[in-house]
Design a protein around this motif. Structure first.
Motif, PDB file in Angstrom:
ATOM      1  N   GLY A 118       0.974  -1.341   0.044  1.00  0.00           N
ATOM      2  CA  GLY A 118       0.015   0.000  -0.070  1.00  0.00           C
ATOM      3  C   GLY A 118       0.650   1.431   0.064  1.00  0.00           C
ATOM      4  O   GLY A 118       0.238   2.388   0.126  1.00  0.00           O
ATOM      5  N   GLN A 119       2.094   1.182  -0.139  1.00  0.00           N
ATOM      6  CA  GLN A 119       3.114   2.380  -0.428  1.00  0.00           C
ATOM      7  C   GLN A 119       2.901   2.863  -1.647  1.00  0.00           C
ATOM      8  O   GLN A 119       3.040   2.262  -2.558  1.00  0.00           O
ATOM      9  N   PRO A 120       2.638   4.554  -1.628  1.00  0.00           N
ATOM     10  CA  PRO A 120       2.562   5.048  -2.982  1.00  0.00           C
ATOM     11  C   PRO A 120       3.851   4.735  -3.658  1.00  0.00           C
ATOM     12  O   PRO A 120       5.066   4.796  -3.274  1.00  0.00           O
ATOM     13  N   ILE A 121       3.863   4.762  -4.959  1.00  0.00           N
ATOM     14  CA  ILE A 121       5.208   4.547  -5.845  1.00  0.00           C
ATOM     15  C   ILE A 121       4.748   5.226  -7.015  1.00  0.00           C
ATOM     16  O   ILE A 121       3.662   5.260  -7.793  1.00  0.00           O
ATOM     17  N   GLY A 122       5.985   6.163  -7.541  1.00  0.00           N
ATOM     18  CA  GLY A 122       5.828   6.865  -8.682  1.00  0.00           C
ATOM     19  C   GLY A 122       4.994   8.027  -8.525  1.00  0.00           C
ATOM     20  O   GLY A 122       4.746   8.425  -7.206  1.00  0.00           O
ATOM     21  N   GLN A 123       4.760   8.641  -9.579  1.00  0.00           N
ATOM     22  CA  GLN A 123       3.908  10.114  -9.424  1.00  0.00           C
ATOM     23  C   GLN A 123       2.466  10.091  -9.135  1.00  0.00           C
ATOM     24  O   GLN A 123       1.943   8.702  -9.304  1.00  0.00           O
ATOM     25  N   LEU A 124       1.800  11.033  -8.519  1.00  0.00           N
ATOM     26  CA  LEU A 124       0.443  11.120  -8.427  1.00  0.00           C
ATOM     27  C   LEU A 124      -0.179  11.646  -9.730  1.00  0.00           C
ATOM     28  O   LEU A 124       0.318  12.811 -10.067  1.00  0.00           O
ATOM     29  N   TYR A 125      -1.042  10.945 -10.225  1.00  0.00           N
ATOM     30  CA  TYR A 125      -1.860  11.776 -11.501  1.00  0.00           C
ATOM     31  C   TYR A 125      -3.032  12.159 -11.226  1.00  0.00           C
ATOM     32  O   TYR A 125      -3.821  11.761 -10.264  1.00  0.00           O
ATOM     33  N   ASN A 126      -3.210  13.563 -11.642  1.00  0.00           N
ATOM     34  CA  ASN A 126      -4.478  14.504 -11.552  1.00  0.00           C
ATOM     35  C   ASN A 126      -4.994  14.190 -12.752  1.00  0.00           C
ATOM     36  O   ASN A 126      -4.567  14.761 -14.060  1.00  0.00           O
ATOM     37  N   PRO A 139     -22.847  16.060 -21.480  1.00  0.00           N
ATOM     38  CA  PRO A 139     -21.889  16.203 -20.779  1.00  0.00           C
ATOM     39  C   PRO A 139     -20.629  16.855 -21.257  1.00  0.00           C
ATOM     40  O   PRO A 139     -20.447  17.008 -22.328  1.00  0.00           O
ATOM     41  N   VAL A 140     -20.184  17.556 -20.203  1.00  0.00           N
ATOM     42  CA  VAL A 140     -18.718  18.355 -20.737  1.00  0.00           C
ATOM     43  C   VAL A 140     -17.684  17.248 -20.400  1.00  0.00           C
ATOM     44  O   VAL A 140     -17.580  16.692 -19.405  1.00  0.00           O
ATOM     45  N   ILE A 141     -16.936  17.009 -21.349  1.00  0.00           N
ATOM     46  CA  ILE A 141     -15.820  16.154 -21.616  1.00  0.00           C
ATOM     47  C   ILE A 141     -14.572  16.581 -21.225  1.00  0.00           C
ATOM     48  O   ILE A 141     -14.176  17.573 -21.898  1.00  0.00           O
ATOM     49  N   SER A 142     -13.818  15.811 -20.341  1.00  0.00           N
ATOM     50  CA  SER A 142     -12.314  16.275 -20.007  1.00  0.00           C
ATOM     51  C   SER A 142     -11.471  15.030 -20.045  1.00  0.00           C
ATOM     52  O   SER A 142     -12.157  13.835 -19.757  1.00  0.00           O
ATOM     53  N   PHE A 143     -10.431  15.256 -20.803  1.00  0.00           N
ATOM     54  CA  PHE A 143      -9.329  14.113 -21.019  1.00  0.00           C
ATOM     55  C   PHE A 143      -8.198  14.222 -20.295  1.00  0.00           C
ATOM     56  O   PHE A 143      -7.859  15.585 -19.778  1.00  0.00           O
ATOM     57  N   SER A 144      -7.569  13.180 -19.836  1.00  0.00           N
ATOM     58  CA  SER A 144      -6.379  13.316 -18.924  1.00  0.00           C
ATOM     59  C   SER A 144      -5.379  13.885 -20.010  1.00  0.00           C
ATOM     60  O   SER A 144      -5.369  13.678 -21.273  1.00  0.00           O
ATOM     61  N   ASP A 145      -4.386  14.357 -19.296  1.00  0.00           N
ATOM     62  CA  ASP A 145      -3.113  14.809 -19.987  1.00  0.00           C
ATOM     63  C   ASP A 145      -1.799  14.199 -19.492  1.00  0.00           C
ATOM     64  O   ASP A 145      -1.072  14.800 -19.138  1.00  0.00           O
ATOM     65  N   PHE A 146      -1.976  12.694 -19.447  1.00  0.00           N
ATOM     66  CA  PHE A 146      -0.762  12.094 -18.652  1.00  0.00           C
ATOM     67  C   PHE A 146       0.521  11.966 -19.688  1.00  0.00           C
ATOM     68  O   PHE A 146       0.264  11.679 -20.757  1.00  0.00           O
ATOM     69  N   GLU A 147       1.616  12.070 -19.132  1.00  0.00           N
ATOM     70  CA  GLU A 147       2.888  11.713 -20.007  1.00  0.00           C
ATOM     71  C   GLU A 147       2.748  10.146 -20.155  1.00  0.00           C
ATOM     72  O   GLU A 147       2.368   9.245 -19.226  1.00  0.00           O
ATOM     73  N   PRO A 148       3.057   9.485 -21.186  1.00  0.00           N
ATOM     74  CA  PRO A 148       3.152   8.187 -21.361  1.00  0.00           C
ATOM     75  C   PRO A 148       4.117   7.586 -20.328  1.00  0.00           C
ATOM     76  O   PRO A 148       4.998   8.192 -19.930  1.00  0.00           O
ATOM     77  N   LEU A 149       3.728   6.312 -19.747  1.00  0.00           N
ATOM     78  CA  LEU A 149       4.674   5.655 -19.050  1.00  0.00           C
ATOM     79  C   LEU A 149       5.749   5.001 -19.814  1.00  0.00           C
ATOM     80  O   LEU A 149       5.430   3.853 -20.587  1.00  0.00           O
ATOM     81  N   ASN A 150       7.032   5.549 -19.944  1.00  0.00           N
ATOM     82  CA  ASN A 150       8.064   5.029 -20.716  1.00  0.00           C
ATOM     83  C   ASN A 150       8.657   3.825 -19.899  1.00  0.00           C
ATOM     84  O   ASN A 150       8.545   3.691 -18.928  1.00  0.00           O
ATOM     85  N   ASN A 151       9.668   3.478 -20.618  1.00  0.00           N
ATOM     86  CA  ASN A 151      10.416   2.271 -20.125  1.00  0.00           C
ATOM     87  C   ASN A 151      11.016   2.674 -18.824  1.00  0.00           C
ATOM     88  O   ASN A 151      11.109   1.714 -17.855  1.00  0.00           O
ATOM     89  N   ALA A 152      11.472   3.773 -18.436  1.00  0.00           N
ATOM     90  CA  ALA A 152      12.181   4.135 -17.256  1.00  0.00           C
ATOM     91  C   ALA A 152      11.120   4.129 -16.157  1.00  0.00           C
ATOM     92  O   ALA A 152      11.367   3.580 -15.011  1.00  0.00           O
TER      93      ALA A 152
END
Lengths: 194, 461
Positions: A118-126, A139-152
């Motif tokens: 249960g320990q957080p790992i990596g960044q928090l995504y909002n 409905p008003v549609i919102s999309f995420s704007d996350f950076e892809p999870l690259n190999n690193a």
């Protein structure tokens, strides 16, 4: 004499076959260069939050109320990015969230990878969810704007076993109506070398 | 190395079915009786050299060649694989067919000289694997570019059989015009697997109004793999005995000698002289089936399943163990139900015009043979998805009593330039023959869609 001639002819034809037949340049070592790069799209999590279902019973009209955080938090098992296959053979993973909102209030949705303990790992995504226009409207549609999870990042998330999600809800009014629909997918970019 | 590759190519890149267009109706050879028990033959007796009277080995690809993928041409192999996958269709296939005559013999009846008996034992390996196009695309490209496109389980189709065949036939000259023959066959299966008639689809459906962005749907899946002769071999492996290989060999030998699953079949055929020089022939071989009752194991998965992602919040009603739900919706059953399977039926037919009768005094016969003949042959073989067809033009030439030849030009599903050649030598009682087809492809066997080589030794009187 005839027998000798026949055998000579056989030998001649056999020699022709053996010399005329050939296999042009083949390189089976090219197998080492074979890389499978399929791209798979798969559903991720989905959820629906209808405000009417969450108004505490007995709340008078036009009254402010809050929803206990535990109602809006959840933890699901998700160890795909932590498997050896993912670390060795995934170029990247793109997470896409689409949130449809008819509630005339803005929200924030968060999610976080967790270890088994249960320990957080990596960044928090909002995801910032825009306010809707009210029940019965488009409905008003919102999309995420996350950076892809690259190999690193995938390496960093190697010990991830779970994902915690939470909808951050401001103080609401019992007159508000509408729903929040969360839809999401993951796109897996495989890079598998034979 | 070059010679080795040539040999591998010669043995490895050959035809796609059991069409033996050069051997069919080549009545100078007793092997023609295996393709048409009613062939118009004139032997007093024959005996094939054990293990050497017929060697037949084919590997074939329909739709692509080794060269398409492995050519050393500087192009990226991944591009070549992708091009090949795009070129191939689900009706394209890979085949491996191998036959080895163990014993082959025949004799003319002393009581009735119009009657010729023949029999023997041969071993056969026959494998056909259709290209699972949809799932190759899924594995190589993924589903991103194929949203709303079904991947069909019917693409998965393959059969394999390893068996020995015991056969005995007769050939009777009914009258001057008609020769009729039949052959009874007893099949002794060593190993069999088949996965055919699969159905169902896997589709990623875009759902703008759905709970989630997509719905991943396995619809009406019914996929099975029937095996006979596998379960006991697997048990040997799991016991990890040092003499495992010996045990496998012993099992194979036991099954080869009628200890396995048995089947029965017949070949029938005829030759009919419409006129003295004009002959029609026809045959139907391997009309039969094998009954798999021993060592049978069938794996079958049936059902439908829809996945829309994981619903949050997690409750008792919406779990998150997707694989458990999948296994529950589409369980994989292991069955021990007997099954029967038809042998791949083959049909041959021909019309032949013979001319240039010439008696050089060496023929110890009442009716000297014709020196030349030409005609048309057709061939069909039934396969799991659809029959395979071929048509050949041929020219037969008896160069001398020592040397007889046949040249064929065949058109089939795969090639319009298949030239075949058979040469048979008859020196005293000793006969040697060799046959090859697709001769035009010999300049690069790796690029050949098919080449067939057969050879053998007989004693013929």
């Amino acid at each position: 004499m005839k027998i000798k001639k026949t055998y000579a002819l056989l030998l001649f034809i056999g020699a022709i076959l053996m010399t005329a037949s050939c296999v042009k340049e083949l390189d089976f070592e090219q197998l080492d260069e074979v890389v499978l790069t399929p791209v798979f799209e798969a559903d991720f999590i989905y959820s629906e939050f209808d405000i009417e279902d969450n108004i505490p019973q007995g709340t008078p009209p036009n009254t402010e109320f809050t929803i206990p955080p535990e109602v809006l938090r959840d933890t699901i098992n998700y160890d795909l990015v932590g498997t050896d296959f993912a670390i060795d053979n995934l170029d990247r993973v793109e997470l896409t969230m689409e949130v449809r909102n008819t509630i005339p209030v803005a929200f924030t949705i968060q999610f976080q990878f967790l270890t088994q303990a249960g320990q957080p790992i990596g960044q928090l995504y909002n995801i910032e969810v825009l306010a809707g226009l009210g029940e019965g409207t488009e409905p008003v549609i919102s999309f995420s704007d996350f950076e892809p999870l690259n190999n690193a990042t995938l390496n960093e998330l190697a010990s991830a076993q779970k994902i915690a999600t939470e909808i951050i809800v401001p103080t609401l009014n019992s007159d508000l109506r509408g729903a929040l629909q969360i839809r999401s997918k993951a796109t897996y970019y495989v890079n598998y070398q034979l | 190395m070059r010679i080795l590759l040539c040999l591998l190519g010669l043995l490895g890149c050959s035809l796609y079915s059991q069409n033996k267009e050069t051997l069919y109706d080549f009545t100078d050879l007793p092997q023609s009786l295996m393709l048409n028990p009613g062939a118009d033959i004139n032997f007093k007796y024959h005996a094939g050299v054990p293990f050497l009277s017929q060697i037949h080995f084919n590997v074939g690809f329909k739709g692509a060649s080794i060269y398409d993928v492995f050519a050393d041409d500087g192009r990226d192999i991944n591009d070549k694989i992708e091009n090949t996958i795009n070129t191939l269709g689900s009706n394209d296939f890979f085949t491996l067919t191998q036959q080895l005559d163990l014993i082959n013999f025949g004799w003319r009846s002393k009581n009735d000289e119009n009657l010729y008996y023949s029999g023997g034992i041969y071993q056969e390996l026959d494998l056909i694997v259709y290209f699972p196009k949809d799932f190759a695309v899924l594995a190589y490209q993924g589903n991103q570019d194929f949203i709303n496109v079904p991947f069909r389980f019917s693409n998965i189709s393959a059969t394999g059989e390893f068996l020995t065949v015991y056969h005995f036939g007769y050939n009777k000259k009914v009258n001057k015009k008609l020769t009729f023959g039949a052959r009874a066959k007893l099949y002794s299966s060593i190993f069999n697997f088949r996965s055919t008639k699969n159905r169902g689809t896997f589709t990623t459906i875009e759902t703008p109004q759905g709970n989630n962005i997509y719905q991943h749907l396995i619809s009406d899946a019914d996929v099975s793999l029937q095996t006979a002769g596998y379960a006991s071999l697997r048990d040997i492996e799991s016991e990890d005995n040092s003499d495992g290989a010996k045990q496998v060999l012993n099992k194979f030998l036991g099954r080869a000698f009628l200890g396995g699953n048995l089947g029965v079949g017949v070949d029938i055929g005829f030759s009919y002289k419409l006129e003295d020089q004009l002959t029609v022939t026809g045959s139907m071989t391997d009309l039969g089936m094998i009954f798999y009752t021993k060592d049978v194991e069938t794996y079958r998965a049936r059902g439908s399943f829809a996945f829309e992602g994981i619903e949050t919040p997690i409750t008792d009603d919406n779990g998150q163990d997707v694989l458990d739900e999948l296994e529950e919706a589409i369980p994989i059953d292991t069955l021990n139900t007997s099954y029967a399977a038809l042998r791949p039926l083959k049909l041959n037919g021909s019309i032949k015009y013979s001319y240039n009768k010439y008696d050089d005094g060496t023929c110890d016969c009442n009716d000297p043979p014709y020196q030349d003949a030409f005609g048309l042959q057709i061939f069909t073989q039934f396969r799991p998805k659809r029959p395979q067809y071929a048509a050949s033009l041929f020219y037969y030439k008896r160069l001398s009593s020592f040397l007889r030849t046949k040249l064929t030009y065949t058109v089939d599903d795969y090639s319009y330039k298949n030239i075949g050649f058979l040469m048979s030598t008859h020196i005293n009682k000793i006969n040697f023959y060799i046959s090859a087809n697709n001769l035009l492809e010999y300049s690069n066997l790796a690029d050949a869609r098919g080449v067939s080589v057969q050879l053998g030794f007989n004693v013929i009187m």
